[in-house]
Design an enzyme around this catalytic site. Structure first.
Site, PDB file in Angstrom:
ATOM      1  N   LYS A 125      69.238 -20.999  51.900  1.00 35.00           N
ATOM      2  CA  LYS A 125      69.919 -21.884  50.911  1.00 35.00           C
ATOM      3  C   LYS A 125      71.052 -21.755  50.467  1.00 35.00           C
ATOM      4  O   LYS A 125      71.584 -20.642  50.936  1.00 35.00           O
ATOM      5  CB  LYS A 125      68.908 -21.559  49.594  1.00 35.00           C
ATOM      6  CG  LYS A 125      68.879 -23.147  48.973  1.00 35.00           C
ATOM      7  CD  LYS A 125      67.922 -24.198  49.304  1.00 35.00           C
ATOM      8  CE  LYS A 125      67.982 -25.343  48.610  1.00 35.00           C
ATOM      9  NZ  LYS A 125      67.049 -26.472  48.801  1.00 35.00           N
ATOM     10  N   ASP A 165      71.163 -31.179  48.756  1.00 35.07           N
ATOM     11  CA  ASP A 165      70.315 -30.760  47.579  1.00 35.07           C
ATOM     12  C   ASP A 165      70.887 -31.329  46.394  1.00 35.07           C
ATOM     13  O   ASP A 165      71.815 -32.272  46.502  1.00 35.07           O
ATOM     14  CB  ASP A 165      70.311 -29.234  47.457  1.00 35.07           C
ATOM     15  CG  ASP A 165      69.105 -28.805  46.561  1.00 35.07           C
ATOM     16  OD1 ASP A 165      67.915 -28.943  47.033  1.00 35.07           O
ATOM     17  OD2 ASP A 165      69.218 -28.463  45.477  1.00 35.07           O
ATOM     18  N   THR A 208      62.087 -36.845  51.117  1.00 34.92           N
ATOM     19  CA  THR A 208      61.475 -36.091  50.076  1.00 34.92           C
ATOM     20  C   THR A 208      60.367 -36.823  49.241  1.00 34.92           C
ATOM     21  O   THR A 208      59.302 -36.398  49.149  1.00 34.92           O
ATOM     22  CB  THR A 208      62.331 -35.093  49.327  1.00 34.92           C
ATOM     23  OG1 THR A 208      63.307 -34.396  50.207  1.00 34.92           O
ATOM     24  CG2 THR A 208      61.891 -34.180  48.464  1.00 34.92           C
TER      25      THR A 208
END
Length: 450
Positions: A125, A165, A208
């Site tokens: 990440k 993100d 998602t």
């Protein structure tokens, strides 16, 4: 003192002031105790101690110039957490709340989420404490170019493949990819979430949100229920929320609420999705502007939220989809959902429910889809993009969507059968954590002490 508590206490000592990271670690470690008792080899091989420490932590300054000619400086991060199953894979988050602890929590979660997909991807990440809101395209471009001028040294199509993100969408990915290509002199699949014009995949933007709804569908079917006719609360108003609502409508459900950082919108007739898309994807306005078109809708400003939670979870509905950010659903919110007859909570965000809320869902045997399982559709489709890039192919929407559905069904089935194996068939938290941990741990053992 138990082995797991000793490990967590040592982690708090050596990595101080990283609350969200501790929460993510405790969630996993406490639920895998039955597996550790069954397989003492994991303790002998120090798998837990190795797992909670990233393989590599990269922190760097990001200097850039704003439109006034003033120099600004932000902090950039990339945590390459675990590569036992494949290249590091995980998004970049640009948001003022980003710090080392937030990135570590997200990276740790990513290890197990990626493992659950069954695909060859490890966990990582990254991000920066940069806020794209209110910035011009030129400022965002200059920031992204400065960020990538350091990051490009550490990533690659077979090493570490970032994605988007919060705060990192198609615009930011485009600027990042352009700078990477210039510096590395390579056109490869080093970033996912790219435009369809240069190596992106169909369904990536929707993945998602779609994936969370597919997971909900399979989970409800396992309880002889259906999405048809269900009313739904969906927090957030970004990609995950918008496309979760789109798929809910397609499958016969009705989303009645969503939110943004300024407040919560409730429309009993059903959210006007075309209007929300226009407000958020084109006009970049707050949800309050929805009332200009629909005077019968309700809007609650953030300042008027209850002190112990979030307004969106206080409405009556059948299903809740927390899709905004971590710890947005509190214990009091959970109590309100249950008292209002909610039968399922499906997490589209990373760790959106507090531990007390999760404990309540499990105790009440609610249909609960934890984030590392239910929101894995995004990273699964990112890996599909990587595969297309490697083969110089471009798959049609229907093929990618069908593959996404297969992966989400496999994740649900894996979590469910693992939970049954350990005697708690309704506890998908336990099932998902054990299934993901076992796959990573076994790979680590086979690769030696590295």
């Amino acid at each position: 003192m138990s082995y797991i508590k000793e490990t967590i206490d040592e982690l708090k000592r050596t990595s101080p002031a990283q609350t969200e990271f501790y929460q993510a670690v405790e969630d996993v470690l406490e639920s895998i105790e039955p597996l550790l008792e069954e397989r003492p080899l994991y303790r002998k091989q120090r798998i837990i101690e190795r797992l909670v420490e990233p393989e590599r932590q990269i922190m760097f300054r990001v200097p850039w110039m704003d439109d006034n000619g003033d120099i600004q400086v932000n902090k950039g991060y990339r945590i390459e957490f675990n590569s036992a199953l494949g290249p590091y894979k995980g998004g970049l988050r640009f948001h003022p709340s980003v710090n080392a602890g937030i990135i570590k929590f997200l990276g740790f979660e990513q290890i197990f989420k990626n493992a659950l997909t069954g695909l060859a991807i490890g966990g990582g990440k990254g991000g920066a404490n940069f806020d794209p809101k209110g910035k011009s395209d030129a400022e965002i471009m200059r920031f992204c170019q400065s960020f990538m001028s350091e990051l490009y040294r550490h990533i690659g199509a077979n090493t570490d493949v970032p994605a988007g993100d919060i705060g990192v969408g198609g615009r930011e990915i485009g600027f990042l990819f352009g700078q990477y290509k210039k510096l590395a002199n390579r056109f490869d699949g080093v970033l996912t979430g790219k435009s369809l014009l240069f190596g992106g995949s169909q369904v990536r933007k929707e993945a998602t949100g779609y994936g969370a709804v597919y997971f909900a569908k399979y989970m409800l079917e396992g309880k002889s229920e259906s999405l048809e006719g269900k009313t739904c609360l969906v927090s957030g108003s970004g990609n995950v929320t918008i496309y979760a609502m789109e798929k809910l409508y397609e499958l016969g459900a009705k989303p009645v609420a969503c939110s943004d950082s300024s407040g919560t919108l409730y429309h009993a007739k059903g959210i006007d999705l075309d209007l929300v898309k226009d407000l958020k994807e084109h006009r970049h306005e707050r949800l309050k502007a929805y009332l200009d078109t629909h005077s019968d809708a309700e809007y609650t400003a953030r300042d008027d939220y209850p002190s112990d939670g979030h307004t969106i979870w206080r409405y009556k509905a059948d299903l809740a989809f927390p899709c905004a950010t971590q710890n947005e659903l509190t214990e009091k919110d959970a109590e309100a959902l249950l008292s209002n007859g909610c039968i399922g909570v499906i997490e589209g965000a990373n760790m959106p429910s507090t531990q007390a809320a999760v404990d309540l869902f499990i105790a009440e045997k609610l249909a609960y889809g934890p984030g590392k399982a239910a929101n894995a559709g995004g990273v699964a489709t990112s890996q599909i993009e990587m595969a297309q890039n490697a083969g110089m192919e471009h798959w049609p929407f229907e093929k990618v969507d069908a593959r996404l559905q297969e992966i989400m069904h496999s994740i649900y089935t894996n979590a469910k059968t693992t939970a049954e194996e350990f005697g708690e068939p309704d506890n998908l938290v336990l099932g998902a954590n054990i299934a993901g941990f076992r796959r990573v741990a076994d790979a680590m053992i086979q690769q030696g002490v590295v």
